[in-house]
Write a protein that holds these residues in place. Structure first.
Motif, short mmCIF file in Angstrom:
data_model
loop_
_atom_site.label_atom_id
_atom_site.label_comp_id
_atom_site.label_asym_id
_atom_site.label_seq_id
_atom_site.Cartn_x
_atom_site.Cartn_y
_atom_site.Cartn_z
N ASN A 1 25.82 -11.84 62.55
CA ASN A 1 25.37 -11.29 61.27
C ASN A 1 25.82 -9.85 61.06
O ASN A 1 25.89 -9.38 59.93
CB ASN A 1 23.84 -11.35 61.19
CG ASN A 1 23.32 -12.77 61.03
OD1 ASN A 1 24.08 -13.69 60.72
ND2 ASN A 1 22.04 -12.96 61.23
N TYR A 2 26.10 -9.17 62.15
CA TYR A 2 26.58 -7.79 62.04
C TYR A 2 27.85 -7.71 61.21
O TYR A 2 28.08 -6.76 60.47
CB TYR A 2 26.82 -7.22 63.44
CG TYR A 2 26.97 -5.74 63.51
CD1 TYR A 2 25.86 -4.91 63.59
CD2 TYR A 2 28.24 -5.14 63.47
CE1 TYR A 2 26.00 -3.53 63.65
CE2 TYR A 2 28.38 -3.76 63.52
CZ TYR A 2 27.26 -2.97 63.61
OH TYR A 2 27.40 -1.60 63.65
N PHE A 3 28.66 -8.77 61.30
CA PHE A 3 29.91 -8.82 60.56
C PHE A 3 29.74 -9.54 59.22
O PHE A 3 30.24 -9.08 58.19
CB PHE A 3 30.98 -9.53 61.39
CG PHE A 3 31.39 -8.78 62.62
CD1 PHE A 3 32.50 -7.97 62.60
CD2 PHE A 3 30.65 -8.88 63.79
CE1 PHE A 3 32.90 -7.26 63.74
CE2 PHE A 3 31.03 -8.18 64.93
CZ PHE A 3 32.15 -7.37 64.91
N TRP A 4 29.03 -10.67 59.25
CA TRP A 4 28.89 -11.47 58.02
C TRP A 4 27.64 -12.34 58.16
O TRP A 4 27.56 -13.20 59.02
CB TRP A 4 30.12 -12.34 57.79
CG TRP A 4 30.14 -13.01 56.46
CD1 TRP A 4 29.72 -14.28 56.16
CD2 TRP A 4 30.59 -12.45 55.22
NE1 TRP A 4 29.89 -14.55 54.82
CE2 TRP A 4 30.42 -13.44 54.22
CE3 TRP A 4 31.11 -11.21 54.87
CZ2 TRP A 4 30.77 -13.21 52.89
CZ3 TRP A 4 31.47 -11.00 53.55
CH2 TRP A 4 31.30 -11.98 52.58
N ASN A 5 26.65 -12.10 57.31
CA ASN A 5 25.37 -12.78 57.42
C ASN A 5 25.29 -13.92 56.41
O ASN A 5 24.97 -13.72 55.24
CB ASN A 5 24.23 -11.78 57.19
CG ASN A 5 22.88 -12.33 57.61
OD1 ASN A 5 22.60 -13.52 57.44
ND2 ASN A 5 22.03 -11.46 58.12
N SER A 6 25.58 -15.12 56.88
CA SER A 6 25.57 -16.29 56.00
C SER A 6 24.18 -16.62 55.49
O SER A 6 24.01 -17.05 54.34
CB SER A 6 26.16 -17.51 56.73
OG SER A 6 27.49 -17.28 57.11
N ASP A 7 23.16 -16.42 56.34
CA ASP A 7 21.78 -16.67 55.90
C ASP A 7 21.40 -15.74 54.76
O ASP A 7 20.79 -16.16 53.78
CB ASP A 7 20.81 -16.49 57.07
CG ASP A 7 20.95 -17.58 58.11
OD1 ASP A 7 21.48 -18.66 57.77
OD2 ASP A 7 20.53 -17.36 59.26
N ALA A 8 21.75 -14.47 54.90
CA ALA A 8 21.46 -13.51 53.84
C ALA A 8 22.18 -13.88 52.56
O ALA A 8 21.62 -13.79 51.45
CB ALA A 8 21.86 -12.10 54.28
N SER A 9 23.41 -14.34 52.70
CA SER A 9 24.20 -14.75 51.53
C SER A 9 23.53 -15.90 50.79
O SER A 9 23.36 -15.86 49.56
CB SER A 9 25.60 -15.16 52.00
OG SER A 9 26.37 -15.63 50.93
N ARG A 10 23.13 -16.93 51.53
CA ARG A 10 22.50 -18.10 50.90
C ARG A 10 21.16 -17.73 50.26
O ARG A 10 20.86 -18.13 49.13
CB ARG A 10 22.30 -19.20 51.94
CG ARG A 10 23.56 -19.94 52.31
CD ARG A 10 23.25 -21.18 53.13
NE ARG A 10 22.64 -20.82 54.42
CZ ARG A 10 23.34 -20.59 55.53
NH1 ARG A 10 24.65 -20.68 55.51
NH2 ARG A 10 22.72 -20.30 56.66
N ASN A 11 20.35 -16.98 50.99
CA ASN A 11 19.02 -16.63 50.48
C ASN A 11 19.09 -15.72 49.27
O ASN A 11 18.29 -15.85 48.34
CB ASN A 11 18.19 -15.99 51.59
CG ASN A 11 17.75 -16.98 52.64
OD1 ASN A 11 18.32 -18.06 52.76
ND2 ASN A 11 16.72 -16.64 53.40
#
Length: 429
Positions: free
Chosen positions: A79-89
């Motif tokens: 997530n430090y580089f790219w947070n997919s969960d944050a993106s979806r939420n």
């Protein structure tokens, strides 16, 4: 007096603002700014929605069901580089709330640039309050692993962060920070996503322009932090003589220069110093005080609200011994608003807001001898000089850290950004 410069109240705004930050509880200055901004916007008729991480310490808000989890250690590295969960939420939150604009605070290394991608795909204009140097310094404080000021990453040489172990001497973390910086600048440079950068000091704005020309002046502005008007009721207008103690308050971390402060007050055992806050250096700092055998230095723990503001209002001076390129410290904003002058390190944006001999006293950052000189000077001030300093601090706050002034500039910026990005202007209702 404060009321003399208050601007007429604004008409209510029909605007929904999305505030984004890695942390959703009162931890440091950036969180204080975010919560102050939310309160100010809501007071003036805007609707505010939030996006952050799920944590047990969080304040309550109705959008918390959209907050992503922090995850385990492996997930946090990814997530430090790219947070997919944050993106979806975040995408789900936008679909539910339809904000007019996003105001982003701290998000690097947590929510990550993934949120910028989502906001742009949904055509949400973005403004970013720049609280540190994470966009030009991998370790965000311009300090190397030895605690020295470092600008060796100038020119995109981010590998220097690894070489110098800039993340508190940790080689692995320093390498990860450097790698993230290379990756972000290659694929997700913030200037390609963010519509307006709100720098909290001219120093910060100039540093970003110096290190990366993509932070152009037409995409940025300087907007000092403001004080929450709620603290004014704690201002001690009758305390025009010397207070009985000096005060430090803030996070007990290496860049704050607290060890230098303790060593200086160790040479003045006749003076009382209160240290308010918590952080990673708390045990080491207490051990240092025990070695000095100085009972005049007191650690009073973490304080907030009434307890904190009364301590600030009744202090003789608030000490800001920073040893990094400080921007626009909330400690100074709040101290001035409570009529308390400061003794501060002459570093970063501090010199923009501390006028030597007028609103406070300056000393060379990290220099115990020069700090002792400032302390002695503060002791020798006459009551008339001290009263003048208190009045000057209050006047500076009225002119530069006032809520109405801040709100007017902020809402004007929101409207300008929305109009330029979407061709529509949020009108007064």
């Amino acid at each position: 007096m404060w009321f003399m410069i208050l601007l007429p109240p604004q008409k209510k705004q029909s605007m929904k603002v999305l505030l984004i930050n890695n942390i959703f509880y009162h931890k440091g200055g950036s969180e204080a700014v975010m919560f102050n901004t939310a309160e100010l916007l809501e007071h003036n008729g805007c609707e505010v929605v939030f996006f952050s991480f799920e944590r047990p310490e969080n304040q309550y808000c109705r959008q918390e069901c959209y907050f992503p989890e922090l995850g385990n250690n492996l997930r946090r590295v990814i997530n430090y580089f790219w947070n997919s969960d944050a993106s979806r939420n975040l995408s789900r939150l936008i679909d539910a709330e339809h904000p007019d604009i996003a105001h982003v605070h701290l998000f690097w290394g947590g929510l990550s640039p993934s949120i910028l991608d989502v906001l742009k795909k949904h055509n949400i204009p973005i403004v970013h309050s720049v609280h540190d140097y994470r966009m030009i310094c991998p370790a965000y404080t311009f300090k190397d692993g030895n605690g020295q000021i470092c600008e060796q990453c100038y020119g995109g040489k981010f590998y220097k962060c690894t070489v110098n172990r800039c993340s508190k001497g940790n080689l692995i973390m320093s390498a990860m920070m450097a790698a993230e910086m290379y990756c972000r600048n290659k694929f997700h440079h913030p200037a390609n996503y963010i519509d307006k950068f709100l720098f909290v000091s001219r120093f910060s704005q100039n540093m970003h322009l110096k290190f990366d020309k993509r932070f152009t002046k037409d995409k940025s502005m300087v907007l000092y932090n403001c004080a929450n008007s709620g603290i004014l009721k704690y201002r001690n207008c009758n305390n025009d003589t010397y207070g009985s103690y000096y005060l430090f308050y803030g996070r007990l971390s290496f860049e704050k220069g607290i060890s230098t402060l303790i060593r200086a007050f160790g040479q003045h055992p006749e003076l009382k110093l209160k240290i308010v806050g918590a952080g990673p250096l708390e045990r080491c700092l207490k051990d240092e005080c025990r070695k000095l055998n100085n009972t005049s230095i007191e650690f009073v723990g973490y304080k907030t609200g009434k307890d904190l503001y009364e301590l600030v209002a009744n202090a003789k001076f608030v000490c800001v011994p920073s040893e990094w390129y400080e921007n626009n410290p909330m400690t100074i904003v709040e101290s001035y608003s409570l009529r308390t002058p400061v003794i501060a390190a002459a570093i970063g944006g501090i010199t923009e807001i501390v006028e030597e001999g007028k609103t406070g006293l300056l000393f060379k950052s990290g220099n115990v001898i020069d700090l002792c000189r400032a302390i002695v000077k503060s002791k020798e001030l006459s009551e008339a000089s001290y009263l003048s300093m208190k009045n000057n601090a209050e006047s500076f706050a009225e002119e530069n850290f006032n809520e109405n002034i801040y709100y007017n500039k902020l809402i004007e910026t929101y409207n300008d950004v929305i109009e330029s990005c979407q061709g529509i202007s949020c009108t007064h209702s």
